[in-house]
Scaffold this motif. Structure first.
Motif, PDB file in Angstrom:
ATOM      1  N   SER A  81       0.810  -1.220   0.000  1.00  0.00           N
ATOM      2  CA  SER A  81       0.000   0.000   0.000  1.00  0.00           C
ATOM      3  C   SER A  81       0.840   1.266   0.000  1.00  0.00           C
ATOM      4  O   SER A  81       0.352   2.337  -0.377  1.00  0.00           O
ATOM      5  CB  SER A  81      -0.930  -0.001   1.220  1.00  0.00           C
ATOM      6  OG  SER A  81      -0.190   0.147   2.428  1.00  0.00           O
ATOM      7  N   VAL A  82       2.104   1.168   0.410  1.00  0.00           N
ATOM      8  CA  VAL A  82       2.966   2.354   0.446  1.00  0.00           C
ATOM      9  C   VAL A  82       3.086   2.974  -0.936  1.00  0.00           C
ATOM     10  O   VAL A  82       3.083   4.204  -1.103  1.00  0.00           O
ATOM     11  CB  VAL A  82       4.367   1.998   0.985  1.00  0.00           C
ATOM     12  CG1 VAL A  82       5.287   3.206   0.923  1.00  0.00           C
ATOM     13  CG2 VAL A  82       4.266   1.495   2.412  1.00  0.00           C
ATOM     14  N   GLY A  83       3.178   2.141  -1.947  1.00  0.00           N
ATOM     15  CA  GLY A  83       3.336   2.641  -3.305  1.00  0.00           C
ATOM     16  C   GLY A  83       2.113   3.335  -3.847  1.00  0.00           C
ATOM     17  O   GLY A  83       2.179   3.973  -4.907  1.00  0.00           O
ATOM     18  N   GLU A  84       0.978   3.241  -3.164  1.00  0.00           N
ATOM     19  CA  GLU A  84      -0.253   3.853  -3.648  1.00  0.00           C
ATOM     20  C   GLU A  84      -0.567   5.175  -2.956  1.00  0.00           C
ATOM     21  O   GLU A  84      -1.611   5.777  -3.213  1.00  0.00           O
ATOM     22  CB  GLU A  84      -1.420   2.879  -3.475  1.00  0.00           C
ATOM     23  CG  GLU A  84      -1.215   1.574  -4.241  1.00  0.00           C
ATOM     24  CD  GLU A  84      -2.473   0.726  -4.273  1.00  0.00           C
ATOM     25  OE1 GLU A  84      -3.561   1.309  -4.452  1.00  0.00           O
ATOM     26  OE2 GLU A  84      -2.361  -0.492  -4.122  1.00  0.00           O
ATOM     27  N   VAL A  85       0.301   5.615  -2.054  1.00  0.00           N
ATOM     28  CA  VAL A  85       0.108   6.895  -1.378  1.00  0.00           C
ATOM     29  C   VAL A  85       0.750   7.997  -2.200  1.00  0.00           C
ATOM     30  O   VAL A  85       1.942   7.929  -2.522  1.00  0.00           O
ATOM     31  CB  VAL A  85       0.714   6.883   0.046  1.00  0.00           C
ATOM     32  CG1 VAL A  85       0.477   8.218   0.734  1.00  0.00           C
ATOM     33  CG2 VAL A  85       0.124   5.751   0.863  1.00  0.00           C
ATOM     34  N   ASP A  86      -0.017   9.008  -2.544  1.00  0.00           N
ATOM     35  CA  ASP A  86       0.489  10.135  -3.316  1.00  0.00           C
ATOM     36  C   ASP A  86       1.346  11.017  -2.406  1.00  0.00           C
ATOM     37  O   ASP A  86       0.826  11.612  -1.454  1.00  0.00           O
ATOM     38  CB  ASP A  86      -0.686  10.951  -3.878  1.00  0.00           C
ATOM     39  CG  ASP A  86      -0.229  12.089  -4.788  1.00  0.00           C
ATOM     40  OD1 ASP A  86       0.992  12.296  -4.918  1.00  0.00           O
ATOM     41  OD2 ASP A  86      -1.103  12.762  -5.358  1.00  0.00           O
ATOM     42  N   ASN A  97      11.562   8.130   1.821  1.00  0.00           N
ATOM     43  CA  ASN A  97      11.550   7.975   0.363  1.00  0.00           C
ATOM     44  C   ASN A  97      12.573   6.917  -0.091  1.00  0.00           C
ATOM     45  O   ASN A  97      13.347   7.124  -1.020  1.00  0.00           O
ATOM     46  CB  ASN A  97      11.839   9.316  -0.320  1.00  0.00           C
ATOM     47  CG  ASN A  97      11.458   9.308  -1.789  1.00  0.00           C
ATOM     48  OD1 ASN A  97      10.584   8.534  -2.215  1.00  0.00           O
ATOM     49  ND2 ASN A  97      12.106  10.147  -2.581  1.00  0.00           N
ATOM     50  N   ILE A  98      12.561   5.785   0.593  1.00  0.00           N
ATOM     51  CA  ILE A  98      13.493   4.693   0.282  1.00  0.00           C
ATOM     52  C   ILE A  98      12.943   3.876  -0.895  1.00  0.00           C
ATOM     53  O   ILE A  98      11.809   3.388  -0.831  1.00  0.00           O
ATOM     54  CB  ILE A  98      13.683   3.771   1.495  1.00  0.00           C
ATOM     55  CG1 ILE A  98      14.272   4.568   2.674  1.00  0.00           C
ATOM     56  CG2 ILE A  98      14.583   2.588   1.147  1.00  0.00           C
ATOM     57  CD1 ILE A  98      14.360   3.771   3.953  1.00  0.00           C
ATOM     58  N   PRO A  99      13.710   3.738  -1.967  1.00  0.00           N
ATOM     59  CA  PRO A  99      13.225   2.951  -3.110  1.00  0.00           C
ATOM     60  C   PRO A  99      13.199   1.458  -2.780  1.00  0.00           C
ATOM     61  O   PRO A  99      14.161   0.915  -2.229  1.00  0.00           O
ATOM     62  CB  PRO A  99      14.246   3.268  -4.209  1.00  0.00           C
ATOM     63  CG  PRO A  99      15.491   3.652  -3.478  1.00  0.00           C
ATOM     64  CD  PRO A  99      15.048   4.319  -2.206  1.00  0.00           C
ATOM     65  N   VAL A 100      12.090   0.817  -3.093  1.00  0.00           N
ATOM     66  CA  VAL A 100      11.956  -0.629  -2.879  1.00  0.00           C
ATOM     67  C   VAL A 100      11.977  -1.312  -4.237  1.00  0.00           C
ATOM     68  O   VAL A 100      11.252  -0.900  -5.146  1.00  0.00           O
ATOM     69  CB  VAL A 100      10.648  -0.960  -2.141  1.00  0.00           C
ATOM     70  CG1 VAL A 100      10.527  -2.463  -1.923  1.00  0.00           C
ATOM     71  CG2 VAL A 100      10.584  -0.220  -0.813  1.00  0.00           C
ATOM     72  N   PRO A 101      12.807  -2.329  -4.429  1.00  0.00           N
ATOM     73  CA  PRO A 101      12.869  -3.020  -5.727  1.00  0.00           C
ATOM     74  C   PRO A 101      11.488  -3.461  -6.201  1.00  0.00           C
ATOM     75  O   PRO A 101      10.675  -3.962  -5.404  1.00  0.00           O
ATOM     76  CB  PRO A 101      13.776  -4.220  -5.438  1.00  0.00           C
ATOM     77  CG  PRO A 101      14.629  -3.768  -4.291  1.00  0.00           C
ATOM     78  CD  PRO A 101      13.752  -2.891  -3.455  1.00  0.00           C
ATOM     79  N   ALA A 102      11.235  -3.256  -7.490  1.00  0.00           N
ATOM     80  CA  ALA A 102       9.932  -3.579  -8.056  1.00  0.00           C
ATOM     81  C   ALA A 102       9.497  -5.023  -7.811  1.00  0.00           C
ATOM     82  O   ALA A 102       8.319  -5.267  -7.495  1.00  0.00           O
ATOM     83  CB  ALA A 102       9.934  -3.267  -9.558  1.00  0.00           C
ATOM     84  N   PRO A 103      10.392  -6.019  -7.955  1.00  0.00           N
ATOM     85  CA  PRO A 103       9.955  -7.400  -7.705  1.00  0.00           C
ATOM     86  C   PRO A 103       9.410  -7.615  -6.295  1.00  0.00           C
ATOM     87  O   PRO A 103       8.479  -8.392  -6.091  1.00  0.00           O
ATOM     88  CB  PRO A 103      11.234  -8.212  -7.935  1.00  0.00           C
ATOM     89  CG  PRO A 103      12.037  -7.391  -8.878  1.00  0.00           C
ATOM     90  CD  PRO A 103      11.776  -5.967  -8.473  1.00  0.00           C
ATOM     91  N   ILE A 104      10.003  -6.910  -5.311  1.00  0.00           N
ATOM     92  CA  ILE A 104       9.531  -7.052  -3.929  1.00  0.00           C
ATOM     93  C   ILE A 104       8.131  -6.468  -3.790  1.00  0.00           C
ATOM     94  O   ILE A 104       7.237  -7.079  -3.181  1.00  0.00           O
ATOM     95  CB  ILE A 104      10.513  -6.367  -2.957  1.00  0.00           C
ATOM     96  CG1 ILE A 104      11.852  -7.112  -2.944  1.00  0.00           C
ATOM     97  CG2 ILE A 104       9.916  -6.305  -1.545  1.00  0.00           C
ATOM     98  CD1 ILE A 104      12.887  -6.508  -2.023  1.00  0.00           C
ATOM     99  N   MET A 105       7.928  -5.281  -4.364  1.00  0.00           N
ATOM    100  CA  MET A 105       6.613  -4.647  -4.279  1.00  0.00           C
ATOM    101  C   MET A 105       5.561  -5.466  -5.027  1.00  0.00           C
ATOM    102  O   MET A 105       4.413  -5.592  -4.574  1.00  0.00           O
ATOM    103  CB  MET A 105       6.686  -3.230  -4.828  1.00  0.00           C
ATOM    104  CG  MET A 105       7.538  -2.287  -3.995  1.00  0.00           C
ATOM    105  SD  MET A 105       6.925  -2.099  -2.283  1.00  0.00           S
ATOM    106  CE  MET A 105       5.467  -1.090  -2.572  1.00  0.00           C
ATOM    107  N   GLN A 106       5.936  -6.019  -6.178  1.00  0.00           N
ATOM    108  CA  GLN A 106       4.993  -6.835  -6.935  1.00  0.00           C
ATOM    109  C   GLN A 106       4.626  -8.106  -6.170  1.00  0.00           C
ATOM    110  O   GLN A 106       3.465  -8.522  -6.141  1.00  0.00           O
ATOM    111  CB  GLN A 106       5.594  -7.184  -8.299  1.00  0.00           C
ATOM    112  CG  GLN A 106       5.701  -5.995  -9.242  1.00  0.00           C
ATOM    113  CD  GLN A 106       6.465  -6.337 -10.515  1.00  0.00           C
ATOM    114  OE1 GLN A 106       6.912  -7.467 -10.698  1.00  0.00           O
ATOM    115  NE2 GLN A 106       6.615  -5.350 -11.395  1.00  0.00           N
ATOM    116  N   ALA A 107       5.629  -8.724  -5.544  1.00  0.00           N
ATOM    117  CA  ALA A 107       5.372  -9.927  -4.745  1.00  0.00           C
ATOM    118  C   ALA A 107       4.475  -9.604  -3.552  1.00  0.00           C
ATOM    119  O   ALA A 107       3.563 -10.381  -3.214  1.00  0.00           O
ATOM    120  CB  ALA A 107       6.695 -10.526  -4.274  1.00  0.00           C
TER     121      ALA A 107
END
Length: 321
Positions: free
Chosen positions: A54-59, A194-204
């Motif tokens: 859900s973190v990635g969906e916060v504007d 604002n720590i970048p999280v690798p896309a595969p982790i967020m997708q998983a």
């Protein structure tokens, strides 16, 4: 604030999944013995993944205001629930030996299972992140003041008070430091720093978290299937408690806070979580502290059934206000 047609559609979808869980229990696909395992799967794996995703969906441009108000309202929600439960206990003239149980079922709500499912369906993924902030803060009060309220009356309560302070403190600390809470704190650090999280982790995390809502609602269906509905539905005092605590209280809170809270999303999360039914763990926890776990267990069924009507009513009021 929200599209009432969309809300009704989302709630109807949750009801359908609950019915599927009920049917699965009736035909033997879901049984009481696997409920703890599924609950642990949700609580320790899929729900934390939901929070992280859900973190990635916060504007970021609007999230700051919503998060600030989520922290403020998160600190207040436990006390609002406790006061509302106390008012209901007084109005309904609950027997002295049962008052602690009613107070406890008024503050231990199903925010983690049904709450996140409703938030995600009604407001989207960003609301799940805000909801995790509410839960992280309110759990501090729940497993301290909430337990104190539970053991506040009756002979069994006196026995619980005689337990060693070290043992009680250990139990409270163990309940507070759970996986969803830790992941919620990590998610807040990721967002604010604002720590970048690798896309595969967020997708998983997103894929795994996607099964949280259907699993949670199927467990609700299992609980309903296992209950003696005829006797549960005849509990007039539980229905009165549900009306005051889970419908009237959120309505009054919304009318009082709408002119004050500028973040509609944070306020919406607050109202939805305030209306969530008694959690399924209320009965077992009560029994752990020497109380009659049957009353909160029945309250879980009554308030859960009522929530399918209560939440759409609240959303309708917020839409029309």
């Amino acid at each position: 604030m929200v599209d009432i047609a969309g809300v009704l559609g989302s709630m109807f979808s949750l009801i359908i999944v609950t019915i599927l869980g009920f049917i699965a229990a009736r035909v033997g696909y879901l049984t009481a013995d696997i409920r703890p395992k599924i609950s642990n799967l949700i609580f320790n794996i899929t729900l934390p993944c939901t929070v992280l995703a859900s973190v990635g969906e916060v504007d970021p441009s609007t999230g700051g205001d919503a998060i600030t108000w989520s922290i403020v309202l998160g600190a207040a929600i436990f006390f609002v629930m406790l006061v509302a439960a106390a008012v209901a206990v007084a109005v309904l003239r609950v027997p002295v030996e049962q008052r602690g149980l009613y107070l406890f079922q008024g503050v231990l709500t199903n925010t983690g299972f049904i709450g996140f499912a409703v938030l995600d369906s009604v407001f989207g993924g960003a609301s799940v992140f805000l909801g995790s902030i509410f839960i992280a803060i309110s759990n501090v009060f729940l497993y301290s003041l909430g337990i104190a309220a539970l053991t506040s009356g009756g002979a069994s309560g006196a026995e619980a008070h005689r337990a060693s302070l070290a043992e009680t403190a250990h139990t409270v600390l163990r309940n507070m430091l759970n996986v969803p809470l830790v992941v919620s704190l990590i998610a807040m650090v990721v967002f604010f720093a604002n720590i970048p999280v690798p896309a595969p982790i967020m997708q998983a995390a997103d894929m795994t978290g996607g099964i949280t809502a259907p699993l949670a609602m199927m467990l609700v269906g299992l609980s309903i299937a296992d209950a003696d509905l005829k006797s549960v539905l005849a509990e007039w005092r539980l229905w009165g408690f549900t009306l005051i605590r889970f419908l009237i209280t959120p309505l009054v809170a919304y009318l009082a806070l709408a002119p004050i809270v500028p973040s509609e999303l944070a306020l919406g999360v607050f109202i939805v979580l305030l209306a969530m039914p008694t959690g399924s763990m209320a009965g077992p926890i009560a029994a752990t502290y020497g109380q009659d776990g049957d009353i909160p267990a029945r309250g879980t069924i009554v308030s859960t059934l009522a929530s399918f009507v209560i939440v759409p009513i609240l959303m309708l009021v917020m839409t029309m206000a």
